[in-house]
Design a protein around this motif. Structure first.
Motif, short mmCIF file in Angstrom:
data_model
loop_
_atom_site.label_atom_id
_atom_site.label_comp_id
_atom_site.label_asym_id
_atom_site.label_seq_id
_atom_site.Cartn_x
_atom_site.Cartn_y
_atom_site.Cartn_z
N SER A 26 57.22 -1.13 -18.61
CA SER A 26 56.44 -0.92 -19.83
C SER A 26 55.35 -1.98 -19.93
O SER A 26 55.61 -3.17 -19.74
CB SER A 26 57.34 -0.99 -21.07
OG SER A 26 58.25 0.09 -21.07
N ILE A 27 54.14 -1.54 -20.21
CA ILE A 27 52.99 -2.44 -20.33
C ILE A 27 52.59 -2.51 -21.79
O ILE A 27 52.31 -1.48 -22.42
CB ILE A 27 51.81 -1.94 -19.48
CG1 ILE A 27 52.23 -1.80 -18.01
CG2 ILE A 27 50.62 -2.87 -19.61
CD1 ILE A 27 51.17 -1.16 -17.14
N SER A 28 52.57 -3.71 -22.35
CA SER A 28 52.20 -3.89 -23.75
C SER A 28 50.68 -3.83 -23.91
O SER A 28 49.94 -4.45 -23.15
CB SER A 28 52.72 -5.23 -24.26
OG SER A 28 52.29 -5.46 -25.59
N LEU A 29 50.23 -3.07 -24.90
CA LEU A 29 48.81 -2.95 -25.19
C LEU A 29 48.57 -3.35 -26.64
O LEU A 29 49.03 -2.68 -27.56
CB LEU A 29 48.32 -1.51 -24.97
CG LEU A 29 48.50 -0.91 -23.57
CD1 LEU A 29 48.06 0.54 -23.56
CD2 LEU A 29 47.72 -1.71 -22.53
N LYS A 30 47.87 -4.46 -26.85
CA LYS A 30 47.60 -4.92 -28.21
C LYS A 30 46.50 -5.97 -28.17
O LYS A 30 46.60 -6.96 -27.43
CB LYS A 30 48.86 -5.52 -28.84
CG LYS A 30 48.65 -6.16 -30.21
CD LYS A 30 48.44 -5.13 -31.30
CE LYS A 30 48.44 -5.77 -32.68
NZ LYS A 30 48.18 -4.81 -33.76
N ALA A 31 45.43 -5.78 -28.93
CA ALA A 31 44.35 -6.77 -28.98
C ALA A 31 43.36 -6.40 -30.07
O ALA A 31 43.31 -5.26 -30.54
CB ALA A 31 43.63 -6.88 -27.63
N LYS A 32 42.57 -7.38 -30.47
CA LYS A 32 41.39 -7.12 -31.29
C LYS A 32 40.28 -6.72 -30.32
O LYS A 32 40.19 -7.25 -29.21
CB LYS A 32 40.97 -8.37 -32.06
CG LYS A 32 42.09 -9.11 -32.77
CD LYS A 32 42.64 -8.34 -33.94
CE LYS A 32 43.66 -9.19 -34.71
NZ LYS A 32 44.30 -8.45 -35.80
N MET A 33 39.41 -5.80 -30.74
CA MET A 33 38.42 -5.28 -29.79
C MET A 33 37.06 -5.05 -30.43
O MET A 33 36.95 -4.73 -31.61
CB MET A 33 38.93 -3.96 -29.19
CG MET A 33 40.10 -4.12 -28.24
SD MET A 33 40.75 -2.52 -27.66
CE MET A 33 41.67 -1.99 -29.11
N ILE A 34 36.03 -5.21 -29.58
CA ILE A 34 34.65 -4.85 -29.92
C ILE A 34 34.15 -3.95 -28.79
O ILE A 34 34.40 -4.22 -27.61
CB ILE A 34 33.74 -6.09 -30.03
CG1 ILE A 34 34.22 -7.03 -31.13
CG2 ILE A 34 32.29 -5.67 -30.30
CD1 ILE A 34 33.43 -8.33 -31.20
N ILE A 35 33.46 -2.88 -29.16
CA ILE A 35 32.84 -2.00 -28.16
C ILE A 35 31.36 -1.87 -28.50
O ILE A 35 30.99 -1.64 -29.65
CB ILE A 35 33.49 -0.60 -28.16
CG1 ILE A 35 34.98 -0.68 -27.81
CG2 ILE A 35 32.78 0.32 -27.17
CD1 ILE A 35 35.70 0.65 -27.85
N THR A 36 30.51 -2.06 -27.49
CA THR A 36 29.07 -1.87 -27.70
C THR A 36 28.58 -0.71 -26.85
O THR A 36 29.15 -0.42 -25.79
CB THR A 36 28.28 -3.14 -27.32
OG1 THR A 36 28.23 -3.26 -25.89
CG2 THR A 36 28.90 -4.39 -27.90
N GLY A 37 27.54 -0.05 -27.31
CA GLY A 37 27.00 1.06 -26.55
C GLY A 37 25.87 1.75 -27.29
O GLY A 37 25.56 1.43 -28.44
N ILE A 38 25.26 2.71 -26.62
CA ILE A 38 24.15 3.47 -27.18
C ILE A 38 24.63 4.87 -27.53
O ILE A 38 25.32 5.52 -26.74
CB ILE A 38 22.98 3.55 -26.18
CG1 ILE A 38 22.42 2.15 -25.91
CG2 ILE A 38 21.87 4.47 -26.70
CD1 ILE A 38 21.35 2.12 -24.84
N GLY A 39 24.26 5.35 -28.71
CA GLY A 39 24.59 6.72 -29.09
C GLY A 39 26.03 6.88 -29.51
O GLY A 39 26.69 5.93 -29.95
N ASP A 40 26.53 8.10 -29.37
CA ASP A 40 27.89 8.43 -29.79
C ASP A 40 28.86 8.05 -28.67
O ASP A 40 29.12 8.83 -27.75
CB ASP A 40 28.00 9.92 -30.11
CG ASP A 40 27.10 10.32 -31.26
OD1 ASP A 40 26.93 9.49 -32.18
OD2 ASP A 40 26.57 11.44 -31.25
#
Length: 332
Positions: free
Chosen positions: A100-114
């Motif tokens: 089992s792989i734990s997935l948990k973090a604060k995140m920012i995503i940048t990009g153009i458009g939708d």
């Protein structure tokens, strides 16, 4: 951004979008520098679960930069990581042991458009739309100015958090709170600590979140077809999943709309049931009866009949009979 400093609450993904020359990457790097400084401050969205888990386990705040349209698998992993969860994989290709792989973090995503196309991920996002910068500066000048005020920024941030925590109990119950309710509670408290209107923050966040979810739903071909299909039927439809699949196929054919519908009535039914909240955000009400026919009822929110007041005798009333009313809503 202040909620990034609270490790124990689920925080929506900060979605920084805009056209070229809107300083998306630089803004994300500044936030990363304030919250979780690191030599490697931005990365691309990983395509493999192992790489994804490694990025999350080695960073408190992860910045996924210049993201294009996020595919279904990455959307699922991001949604899990936002609120915390696990994904499983085989330990070795030669055996059946799972890890089992734990997935948990604060995140920012940048990009153009939708960038985000799946409603489930969109509900976990806080979209910020950046505008084009007219007065451009060199990279060295930008970071020199930022580093000069960074100590004061951190001091102001921590003072605001300290004061905001004193107001936290005032927002323990927020009526009609959107998803990520803990974030909304803390955000409202921090907004009050800054001398601003907490309700304005709640409204702005709710509207922004609803807008991105609706954008995802509108781009979903099934939802788009349902909107047109119901509009062609005075806003309502009733029947089995098999009937619905057939009627949608016939309508799409007659309207000249080409796209792939779910392969079976069961997959169509599961799709509608799992996306009930997304349908509601578009104004489509979905009901499923558990009788022998297992009928589905679809209707536009503004197409349901309004209950007609029915004049009846109300026991114990002192009003004249002509002024006694009670809504007869049984058939609705």
């Amino acid at each position: 951004m202040l909620c990034f400093y609270i490790p124990d609450i689920n925080t929506p993904i900060l979605l920084l979008s805009g056209s070229h020359s809107t300083s998306k990457t630089t803004t994300a790097r500044k936030i990363k520098s304030l919250v979780d400084p690191a030599v490697v401050d931005v990365i691309s969205v990983p395509s493999k679960e192992d790489d994804f888990a490694a990025a999350l386990s080695n960073n408190y705040l992860v910045v996924f930069d210049n993201s294009d349209k996020i595919n279904r698998k990455a959307s699922d992993l991001l949604a899990i990581a936002c609120t915390g969860g696990y994904t499983s994989k085989r330990m070795l290709y030669s055996d059946n042991n799972l890890v089992s792989i734990s997935l948990k973090a604060k995140m920012i995503i940048t990009g153009i458009g939708d960038i985000v196309s799946k409603p489930d991920l969109a509900e976990r996002c806080n979209p910020i739309y950046l505008v084009t910068i007219s007065d451009r500066k060199t990279e060295a000048m930008i970071w020199q100015e930022f580093n000069n005020i960074k100590p004061k920024l951190l001091g102001s941030i921590f003072n605001t958090i300290k004061t905001g925590l004193l107001y936290l109990n005032e927002f323990s119950h927020i009526e009609n709170a959107p998803r990520m309710a803990d974030f909304v509670q803390y955000g409202a408290a921090f907004t009050k600590a800054m001398g601003l209107d907490p309700q304005a923050f709640i409204t702005e966040y709710s509207n922004g979140n609803a807008e991105i979810v609706q954008g995802c739903n509108s781009s979903d071909t099934l939802f788009a077809l349902l909107l047109r299909f119901l509009g062609n039927r005075n806003g309502s439809w009733r029947g089995t999943a098999r009937n619905l699949l057939y009627d949608l196929e016939q309508y799409a054919k007659s309207a000249g709309i080409a796209f792939d519908l779910p392969l079976s009535e069961s997959s169509l039914s599961r799709k509608l049931n799992s996306e009930r909240n997304a349908l509601n955000s578009l104004g489509i009400l979905f009901e499923k009866h558990k009788g022998s026919k297992r009928e589905i009822i679809l209707s536009m929110a503004d197409s349901r009949p309004t209950p007609i007041p029915k004049r009846i005798k109300v026991e114990g009333s002192d009003l004249p009979f002509d002024e006694q009313f009670e809504l007869d809503t049984k058939e609705f």
